[in-house]
Design an enzyme around this catalytic site. Sequence first.
Site, PDB file in Angstrom:
ATOM      1  N   ASP A 610       0.838  -1.201   0.000  1.00 42.84           N
ATOM      2  CA  ASP A 610       0.000   0.000   0.000  1.00 42.84           C
ATOM      3  C   ASP A 610       0.869   1.246   0.000  1.00 42.84           C
ATOM      4  OD1 ASP A 610      -2.590   1.425   0.410  1.00 42.84           O
ATOM      5  OD2 ASP A 610      -1.614   1.984   2.299  1.00 42.84           O
ATOM      6  N   HIS A 613       4.745   4.067  -3.426  1.00 43.67           N
ATOM      7  CA  HIS A 613       5.613   5.152  -3.881  1.00 43.67           C
ATOM      8  C   HIS A 613       6.064   6.040  -2.737  1.00 43.67           C
ATOM      9  CE1 HIS A 613       1.410   6.347  -3.992  1.00 43.67           C
ATOM     10  NE2 HIS A 613       1.805   7.576  -3.758  1.00 43.67           N
ATOM     11  N   ASP A 732     -10.585   1.482  -5.136  1.00 47.03           N
ATOM     12  CA  ASP A 732     -10.568   2.877  -4.687  1.00 47.03           C
ATOM     13  C   ASP A 732     -10.791   3.845  -5.841  1.00 47.03           C
ATOM     14  OD1 ASP A 732      -8.193   2.324  -5.922  1.00 47.03           O
ATOM     15  OD2 ASP A 732      -6.913   2.947  -4.264  1.00 47.03           O
TER      16      ASP A 732
END
Length: 1592
Positions: A610, A613, A732
């Site tokens: 999750d 980045h 999402d």
Amino acid sequence: MAKVKKSRNPGNTVEIPKPTFGPGGSTSASNSPTALKTPKTPADEGLDFFESALVQGEEPIKVYELQLDPDGGPNKDRSYMRLPPAYRPYIVRVTLDAGTPASRNGVFKTNFPLDGGQFARDRFVERKLPKDFSKPIKIDLPISHAGAFAYWVEYDGDAPATRVKGREGYFNIDPILRTKARSSIVKNHAVSAGGNAVQADDVNLPLDGISILTVVSKWMGTVDAWKGHFEEASQRGYNMLHWTPLQERGESNSPYSIRNQMVYEPSMYGKGSTDAAADVKKMEDILKVAREEYGLLSLTDVVLNHTANDSPWLVDHPEAGFSPANTPHLAPALEIDDAMVEFSASLSSKGLPTTITSSSDVDTLISAFEAELGKRDMWQYYVLDVIKEKQAVKDALTKGSVTAWAGSNIAGKTVVELAEIVRDFGIVKGLRSLEKRFGTHVEGPVAAGIVKAAFVDLSDVDALADAWIRVVDVLNVPLYQEWKDDTAAAIEQIKGRVKYTRLDDHGPKLGPITKELPLVETYFTRVKGKADKEPAKYSLANNGWIWNADPLVNFAMPPSKSYLRREVIVWGDCVKLRYGDGPESNPWLWNYMTEYVKMLARAFQGFRIDNCHSTPLHVGVHMLDSARVVNPDLYVCAELFTGSEEMDTLFVSRLGINSLVREAGNAWDPKEFSRLLYRHGLGKPIGSMDGACLTSKEELAPPTGKGPTRPCVVIPHNGSAPHALFFDLTHDNETYLDKRSAEDALSTGALVTFSYCAIGSVKGYDDLYPKLLNLVGESRLYEITGQKENSGIARAKRVLNALHTEMALEGYEEGHVHQENDYIVIHRVQPSTQRGYVLVVHTAFSKGNKDRGFITPIKLRRTKAKFVYGAHIDISSYDVDKDPSTLRGLPGKLVEMPEVVAPQGLDGEGPFAEIIVPDYFPPGSVMIFETQMQGVDTSLDTFCTSGAEEAFSDLDLVDLNVILHRAEGEERDATGGEFGTYNVPGMGELVYCGLQGWMHPLKHIMRYNDLGHALCAHLREGSWAMDYIHARLEKQLDVFPNLAKPAQWFKERFERVKESTPPFLRPKYFAIIISEAYKAARRAAIEQCSEFVATGHSFTHDLALCSVQMHGMVKSASLDPAKPTPSLAAGLPHFASGWARCWGRDVFISLRGLFLTTGNFLGAKKHILSFASTLKHGLIPNLLDSVRSPRYNSRDSPWWMLQNIQDYVLMAPDGISLLSEHVKRRFPEDETWVPWDDPRAYAYSSTVAEIIQEILQRHATGISFREYNAGPNLDMQMSDEGFDIEVKVDWNTGIIFGGNAHNCGTWMDKMGESVKAGTKGKPGTPRDGAPVEITGLLKSTLRWLDELSSAGKFPFKGVEATIDGKKRLVTYKEWSNLLQESFEQCYYVPTDAAEDHKYNVNPAIINRRGIYKDVFGSGAGREWSDYQFRCNFPIAMTVAPELFNPEHALGALKLADKVLLGPLGMATLDPADLQYRPHYDNANDGTDAAIAKGLNYHNGPEWGWPLGYFLRAYLYFDTRVGAGKKDISETLHHLHKILLAPRTHVQNDPWAGIPELTNKNGEYCHDSCRTQAWSASTLLDFLEDVHKLSSA
């Protein structure tokens, strides 16, 4: 040439030593450090496999070969290397060209456990690279398990005692995923009712076969109800569940806000569950049920960046978060956050609106908050305190505690200048640290020292203090502005956030503003019970994300001001975790989170990282390494928002991410969607050829040095793109009802399933949920709809997902994507069987449209298509279901289509199946057809690659010239004009008729599967290229009977291809046949070469093939005037045929490298004898013209021939016998010119020894004649005086002089041609006098003849000469000694002018010192040309090194290295010379005499062939008096670095050779031959010298 047996293990392969147990259980291995060894790790098992006995019929080992760049790093395209699962051990072979910089005492390092044992990220195994410069370097790594590994090469730098770490490369090995087999979904061309059923057997699931369904556990009910969800997912064809986090949720109830990482959410187990350990076991058990009974692997989100704001452990471990206490620059950000919360709580008391209904309300609140914030004097965090600064200076001056200014004089500087100096010298402490109010300051003594030095006219303490404050005011101006800018940015961010969260239609429209629900989300979590007392310690920064942020920069750390400027889109329920630089920075947090990921790795087969980045790379690496210890075959995926492919690859390679999440929803129209499908899901294009063409079969030596040699297939690895996990929709993102249309769910879902990659979806997508579900606020439960009427597109997904996995398991790796209007068509094909599936989709990007649209009927050549399935979704209402307890989708009915027949058709291109979209096919519709190519020749691949070795085995090198090369002029000449080079429409003419001509474009096509290339288009259009290849060979069978077998081999294969394959497969099979033939022909050539070539590296092979390239038979150029014979071309394409093909000088400069070092002694001998037969006037011809009309105008040619005879005698078996060979003489003894067929021609014979003697004697006597047929008919550019040839010996020095100002008798032979510029008949470089290379060649010959004569092997002692009026015998030794005594004096130009008296120099015209003259004794008026620094002196150094003072020689060579060396050759003139003109253009007919009609041919352009002599000379002298004397590798590495550009050029240039010349700095020269015999030859000479040293 003698054939040599192929090496079974060519090259410098590094063998991996097998560890042996030493004292204390440690392991030791030569060449590697001692490492702990755990029994039977996967790495141990891999080593055991390669040491085990070979099983008969065993499949060849796969060897994935990665070529490193010269600096030891991977090419940018290959920096990331994805490798398949190690179902069976295989090899990764890292190769490096010998002699490249990285091989300089190179050490290969990797953290892959080459010696066995357990993997450790920071434990690196070393392998010293071999130091043999003549063989390729190979490092074989036995691969046996999954993981992410790094490597690099470390080597000596250019500076003494320095080491260079090469660029890192990474290889990631896919995990082995085992899952339950499923029954086939399609049987008898129809969807099977019993298809997709879970079977008892396990199968290896390739990553491309993964089909993931995302589920949110809190909507699934308790664990005891999960089996129904498993059954539903399994029925729909999914084989992996993606679980959002299952840990205990925080107060927000978001799965991603984890309260306790070591505890599963208690509510999943029913009320009252308090046994965390039991819950962990229950979770592992239920996931095992999913895997064993329903064929569902499990993948979970791993949250590493943050924890829930109410995590209980934050009370004891506040250091786990970022706070002003441990990250002081956050202090002003916390103060602004506090101000915002306090302001929110006071709105009513201030008469401000608590509910926002308009933009006016937003403006009112923001203005009020800005005023409130202004009262806090936040500027104090930025600026220097004027009062304290003044007092500090006064105190320092009063106490005499002054730090004297130590910089440059600043007296009289303005306050602005002083402020700049103070800033630049870093004198301001705490500048921009923002850690506390008035933390920015200058120490009083330092400030006092500055003002005393600056204001020298002031002595009063108060005056000096006031002066300092004026400086402080200037320092504060930009700091005040910075405060204003930061505050304005923060206010603007707050305003934008207020507008979005409270007012915008697409925002959440939060309710009234309170202290608990403040104006905007809080940036800090205040730990309850602690923050009130210690706010700096217990106010912890919340996590979030920033638009377009650098993912490698932690935005909570200085100098980032993201929290201060409110740039973070914050998650108020998540505290950002502070890991620091490593475990030592925060031991408890690292240990706790490590245990968390290990717990998950025990239960799950995969991780989704999750917020990847924003995960610090070193954290991700550590956590995943720990997880892989528990589960070595852990599948890892992630969603990255880096905005950069390069950054994506960095994360993927470092973390070992197996798949990156990609989203179909990012496409804004069908064209963009087709691009995404092509990029992420194509696999390979249909008809791909890389796997069939680029691989090669070899034998693999055991990597440990023990065990059998095994057959292997070497597969070049060209780097990898990150593997895709392609979602139709993620959990999402907004639904397609919002983004496109609800109907597009089926069409997009179908297209995604036909992608050759991992795929994913979400339950709400299949069930047609109308809106994005809120992970935090949503509390309803899923409805299990299975395959019922209200299941949305589930029944279609069952077929599509099952097909997706089946196609991956069965290798449907090739695909084609076609987009036309709103239609997208994907065809997937299994390349071996040519079975496939076609998906036709009518996309529904727009709402409300029911039109069929338009797509051209789809024609599938030589293929039958059978309808399998088709459907569209019919949605009766778009109203959102209001059920308070159950999640339901739109009322959509899946309407399945009746069968659509794909009729067979026939046209000029042959039979085809035609798919026509039915009249009713509304947007969102899909249909699937099963395809099968008709008449598939299952043995075609094998047939096309078979028999090549035998077909090409009987070819000699001249036959291979026809097979491999032949330029346009050669082919036209040889075939009477019938054949020339092949013209490919849209690409142009190939440079060669033979295989090399085809391989240049094919190498690119094969590597990149570039089926859109013009050559592929041409092959699809017809079989002309195939017909050409064998037809040109059949045409020449009467001259080359050995070509019959290759011609037949080509014909049989091309005919079978034409008969059995549709046009779209022709490029593939053409490439297979050509590449197989090329490899066989190249192998046949190399096998006929010397040991030096056969065991050498690829550069040696490439150069050796230039000898095949240049040596062939054409009708118009021969070594025999009566019949065609093979001859050596000077260069291509300009010197292909006729009188221009064969040049005496070029032949004998080229003969040693191209013929003698390669072992073609017969070819060399024939050229020597042919030219020897033409001896006349003591010279051999420069232009042979088939021995019919030879021209005698080169003074250097006979000396090059004598050097070659010497080389032949020394290098060829029984070479000395050449001297006694009898040669019939072309001209009578009186040298009368007669035609070749005149009876007086060939009337008498001489031995080669006699010819040698004649050359020396004629020069000793003196040569004086006028060229036969002098005048325009012979040379239209030459002036009359130029035809007069004069050569003589100066018996004072022994040096030979010759030429005049009107001719040019050496290789620098450009004659002026421009009437306009006045240069016609004027040589560009006359070099009359004694050119340095002729003197060197003479000395070499005399030394050799003296040795032979002294040993009784030569019938002469010397020459007759008239000296001082007396005729006498001058022995070879005497003549040689004369040269030895006079050479340095005559040719050297000393570095020190004080030594000029020792040498024959004219100081007035010396241009550069420390050189050897290019000519000695230039003609009157041209004396200055003696002193031109040119590239000829290394020739003399190479053939007669004894002439030179070694120190002088090395100095001149180093100078040449500095000023003459170019990328592909040597500059022909010193750039400092006034005549230097480095750009050659023969077409220029301007008025500039220096360059008109190319007069500067040899006055600056960089020629290829002198480079080899420079390298050889440098090697000789540097190893005697230079750096190489102590360590020869120093010299060799320096010289091999020079070869990098030629090595690259010969590999990549279509002519596969080294050009005649280039312009300055290697720039392309249009008038140059693209490949020149002597350019390649002299490099081979050098490489052979190196080989001898390596073999010594």
